[in-house]
Design a protein around this motif. Sequence first.
Motif, mmCIF file in Angstrom:
data_model
loop_
_atom_site.group_PDB
_atom_site.id
_atom_site.type_symbol
_atom_site.label_atom_id
_atom_site.label_comp_id
_atom_site.label_asym_id
_atom_site.label_seq_id
_atom_site.Cartn_x
_atom_site.Cartn_y
_atom_site.Cartn_z
ATOM 1 N N ASP A 142 45.626 33.650 75.542
ATOM 2 C CA ASP A 142 46.265 32.705 76.908
ATOM 3 C C ASP A 142 47.407 33.339 77.421
ATOM 4 O O ASP A 142 48.183 33.077 78.468
ATOM 5 N N ILE A 144 48.484 35.982 79.545
ATOM 6 C CA ILE A 144 47.741 36.803 81.106
ATOM 7 C C ILE A 144 48.751 38.417 81.336
ATOM 8 O O ILE A 144 50.143 37.953 81.417
ATOM 9 N N THR A 173 64.446 32.081 82.806
ATOM 10 C CA THR A 173 63.531 31.063 82.172
ATOM 11 C C THR A 173 62.109 31.359 83.304
ATOM 12 O O THR A 173 62.468 31.880 84.075
ATOM 13 N N GLY A 174 61.143 30.289 81.959
ATOM 14 C CA GLY A 174 60.049 31.023 82.243
ATOM 15 C C GLY A 174 59.397 32.249 82.518
ATOM 16 O O GLY A 174 57.787 32.571 83.001
ATOM 17 N N THR A 175 59.482 32.873 81.843
ATOM 18 C CA THR A 175 58.524 34.313 81.590
ATOM 19 C C THR A 175 58.201 34.358 80.374
ATOM 20 O O THR A 175 57.115 35.308 80.021
ATOM 21 N N GLY A 176 58.234 33.302 79.590
ATOM 22 C CA GLY A 176 56.522 33.394 78.556
ATOM 23 C C GLY A 176 57.404 33.329 76.925
ATOM 24 O O GLY A 176 56.796 33.049 75.797
ATOM 25 N N LYS A 177 58.640 33.024 76.856
ATOM 26 C CA LYS A 177 59.851 33.388 75.250
ATOM 27 C C LYS A 177 58.696 32.422 74.842
ATOM 28 O O LYS A 177 58.295 32.309 73.477
ATOM 29 N N GLU A 178 58.335 30.556 75.015
ATOM 30 C CA GLU A 178 57.559 30.208 74.081
ATOM 31 C C GLU A 178 56.056 30.016 73.601
ATOM 32 O O GLU A 178 55.433 29.823 72.652
ATOM 33 N N ILE A 179 55.906 30.659 74.914
ATOM 34 C CA ILE A 179 53.961 30.988 74.167
ATOM 35 C C ILE A 179 54.246 32.216 73.185
ATOM 36 O O ILE A 179 52.716 32.426 72.853
ATOM 37 N N LEU A 324 47.438 36.524 87.484
ATOM 38 C CA LEU A 324 48.215 35.508 86.992
ATOM 39 C C LEU A 324 48.025 34.760 87.995
ATOM 40 O O LEU A 324 47.666 32.683 87.742
ATOM 41 N N TYR A 328 45.493 30.972 87.476
ATOM 42 C CA TYR A 328 46.003 29.568 87.135
ATOM 43 C C TYR A 328 45.315 28.649 88.364
ATOM 44 O O TYR A 328 45.000 27.753 88.272
ATOM 45 N N VAL A 360 57.089 32.979 85.813
ATOM 46 C CA VAL A 360 54.957 32.584 85.736
ATOM 47 C C VAL A 360 55.220 31.077 86.138
ATOM 48 O O VAL A 360 54.184 30.261 86.342
ATOM 49 N N ARG A 361 56.959 30.354 85.471
ATOM 50 C CA ARG A 361 56.959 28.548 85.235
ATOM 51 C C ARG A 361 56.477 28.417 87.067
ATOM 52 O O ARG A 361 55.670 27.253 87.096
ATOM 53 N N LYS A 437 64.123 18.525 78.495
ATOM 54 C CA LYS A 437 65.022 19.454 79.552
ATOM 55 C C LYS A 437 64.355 18.552 80.669
ATOM 56 O O LYS A 437 65.213 18.676 80.897
HETATM 57 N N1 ATP Z 1 51.548 35.574 80.724
HETATM 58 C C1 ATP Z 1 51.479 34.432 80.786
HETATM 59 N N2 ATP Z 1 50.131 34.207 80.930
HETATM 60 C C2 ATP Z 1 49.903 32.798 80.862
HETATM 61 N N3 ATP Z 1 50.764 32.003 80.863
HETATM 62 C C3 ATP Z 1 52.257 32.325 81.169
HETATM 63 C C4 ATP Z 1 52.434 33.768 80.792
HETATM 64 N N4 ATP Z 1 53.993 33.763 80.217
HETATM 65 C C5 ATP Z 1 54.177 32.507 80.752
HETATM 66 N N5 ATP Z 1 53.317 31.727 81.364
HETATM 67 C C6 ATP Z 1 53.189 30.480 81.300
HETATM 68 O O1 ATP Z 1 54.165 30.356 81.640
HETATM 69 C C7 ATP Z 1 55.546 28.446 81.452
HETATM 70 C C8 ATP Z 1 56.692 28.976 80.931
HETATM 71 O O2 ATP Z 1 56.229 30.118 79.668
HETATM 72 P P1 ATP Z 1 57.522 29.580 78.246
HETATM 73 O O3 ATP Z 1 57.530 27.945 78.411
HETATM 74 O O4 ATP Z 1 56.803 30.001 77.772
HETATM 75 O O5 ATP Z 1 58.974 30.064 79.830
HETATM 76 P P2 ATP Z 1 59.907 30.065 78.416
HETATM 77 O O6 ATP Z 1 60.477 31.544 79.130
HETATM 78 O O7 ATP Z 1 60.040 29.918 77.220
HETATM 79 O O8 ATP Z 1 60.744 29.090 79.515
HETATM 80 P P3 ATP Z 1 62.501 28.520 79.567
HETATM 81 O O9 ATP Z 1 63.644 29.445 79.104
HETATM 82 O O10 ATP Z 1 62.257 27.852 80.836
HETATM 83 O O11 ATP Z 1 62.263 27.937 78.639
HETATM 84 C C9 ATP Z 1 54.041 27.652 80.031
HETATM 85 O O12 ATP Z 1 53.385 27.116 80.861
HETATM 86 C C10 ATP Z 1 53.110 29.156 80.117
HETATM 87 O O13 ATP Z 1 52.084 29.026 79.646
#
Ligand code: ATP
Lengths: 455, 107
Positions: A142, A144, A173-179, A324, A328, A360-361, A437
């Motif tokens: 998932d 992308i 923030t929102g770059t996808g660290k958690e995924i 992306l 989406y 990405v968020r 959050k």
């Molecule tokens: N490369 C990607 N492809 C698809 N979806 C992505 C991608 N990167 C991030 N997302 C989506 O963007 C959203 C934010 O990602 P995530 O929560 O992993 O970010 P984060 O870096 O943990 O943010 P924060 O610092 O705010 O906690 C999620 O819904 C995630 O599924």
Amino acid sequence: MTSDNSTTRQPRILVVDDDSDVLALLAKWLKDEKFDVVTVSSGKDALAQIGITRPDLVLTDLVMDEMDGMALLSEIHRQKPLLPVIMLSGQAKIPDAVKATHLGSSAFLTKPVEKDELIEQIRKHLHLSGDNSNGKIPFGEDIIYRSSVMAELIEQSRAVADSDITVFITGETGTGKEILAKAIHDASPRRDRPFIGVNCGAIPEQLLESELFGHEKGAFTGAMTQHDGLFKAADGGTLFLDEIGDMPLDLQVKLLRVLQDFQVRPVGSVRSVPINVRIISATHNNLEQAVKEGTFRADLYYRLKVVPLSIPALRERPEDIELLLDYYLERFSRKRGEPKKSFSPEALSHLISAPWPGNVRQLINVVDLCATMNKTDIIPLSMVQKALGEEEGDLRTLKDAKHSFERDYLISVLQLTKGQVASSARIAGRNRTEFYKLLNAHNIDPADFRKPPGN
Amino acid sequence: MRKGKGKFLDKIIVQCDPDLEDLIPGYLNNREKDIVAIRESLDSGDFEKVRTLGHSMKGSGGGYGFDEVTRMGSRIESAALAKDVEGVEEALQELEDYINRVEVVFS
Ligand SMILES: Nc1ncnc2c1ncn2[C@@H]1O[C@H](COP(=O)(O)OP(=O)(O)OP(=O)(O)O)[C@@H](O)[C@H]1O
Ligand SMILES: [Mg+2]
């Protein structure tokens, strides 16, 4: 392995042992198997050789004078996080083995070692063995991307997924660290065990310790029952320490201790219990800076940062944006059962060059907003500009409307659950981290809902 | 006061990997040096040195095909840890006896 040497020469193995008899034996075994062997008798020489001979794998003794195998391992991983290191030890002490694998050792073998076992482990970690079962596990389906920076990052992440090595993810923030953290867990041997996320910044300081480590009944006012804690809940799996940069200093000391001996002591308990978790931490802060300023402990930082993975901001990889957006838009239409919309060429080029502070968020929000608001199939530039917040106007009020709706919603859920965050999060369809959050964003304290009625 | 390789002693036959033929004489020779070193360390009360020497023997013996060396190394290590002089000497005596009598066949 770097691509330039994997095809043109035999895998090169650096063997480190201060016992010349062991060194000679290991070298002989490995040469018989047609490996290219370099031997050294100290950790210091090993480090020097790594730069010069560029081994594909290191085989090292644990107990050596001056620099021992554990120190060598940390040093190697500071320089080359992906270089496989196999440890040989004179005694099978489990804590050493655990520590070694978290520091990134690929395997831990006990002396005297059997030749067949050693060769098998080496082949496995050079990915030469026929058993390539791990290669088949899909990684982060998932996630992308199309950019080469992301491809490289995903490759690195896939390479570390297989072990217990401690991973440290940075990115805005929102770059996808958690995924990414979840993807690593899902591709690891721990994939069938829990992945537990905890937002170290969102939980009040007094609660965080017991949230993490658990507490005994009566350990403090309000501790009505015994509580296992998240380390325990993640047993056998992965603990994701999100926003680790926000962890209070005195808890940093406690966490460091846990990571040193892989035991936790619940609040109010006299006994420590062994834990089996893989640690992935993440932050959007510049921890290097925090260490300099004294708000984050250097020793903890180094223990967490065994493999640093840094996710580039969206504006640094504009190649990914179109893909992306498309992904989406598709998801939006599928969810709504509506035909898929698309962006006009001008809208698209505007989106590709936007600064994306929320990464990405923010992109997902913009897509959802445009797809909801736009009544025709082609989304024009003007709508995109509104969605990006570049124009004043009725969208402001929509934003406000969303905000106050969200706030009312959170409050009613918390009233319903009497301030139980876990169940509130479940009702809201969010994970706890996200839920915290949200609460934070609205300045809502769940404790306010736990007070007995009439207060 | 070491016994010579007495002809009258029964031989102990050990089978080793023929690939290791070049390494074995050196390995056994090093164990003879270990025996001397352990005696000296015992005389000077350096139990830590005795322990490390035993520990290394334990780690290397089996790999060369000498499980006995591993076993004796392990005994020396634990006796040294307990500062048990007699225990070390006993194991050492057995090790010496073993080294003197061992005859390696490569097959
Ligand atoms: N490369 C990607 N492809 C698809 N979806 C992505 C991608 N990167 C991030 N997302 C989506 O963007 C959203 C934010 O990602 P995530 O929560 O992993 O970010 P984060 O870096 O943990 O943010 P924060 O610092 O705010 O906690 C999620 O819904 C995630 O599924
Ligand atoms: Mg996050």
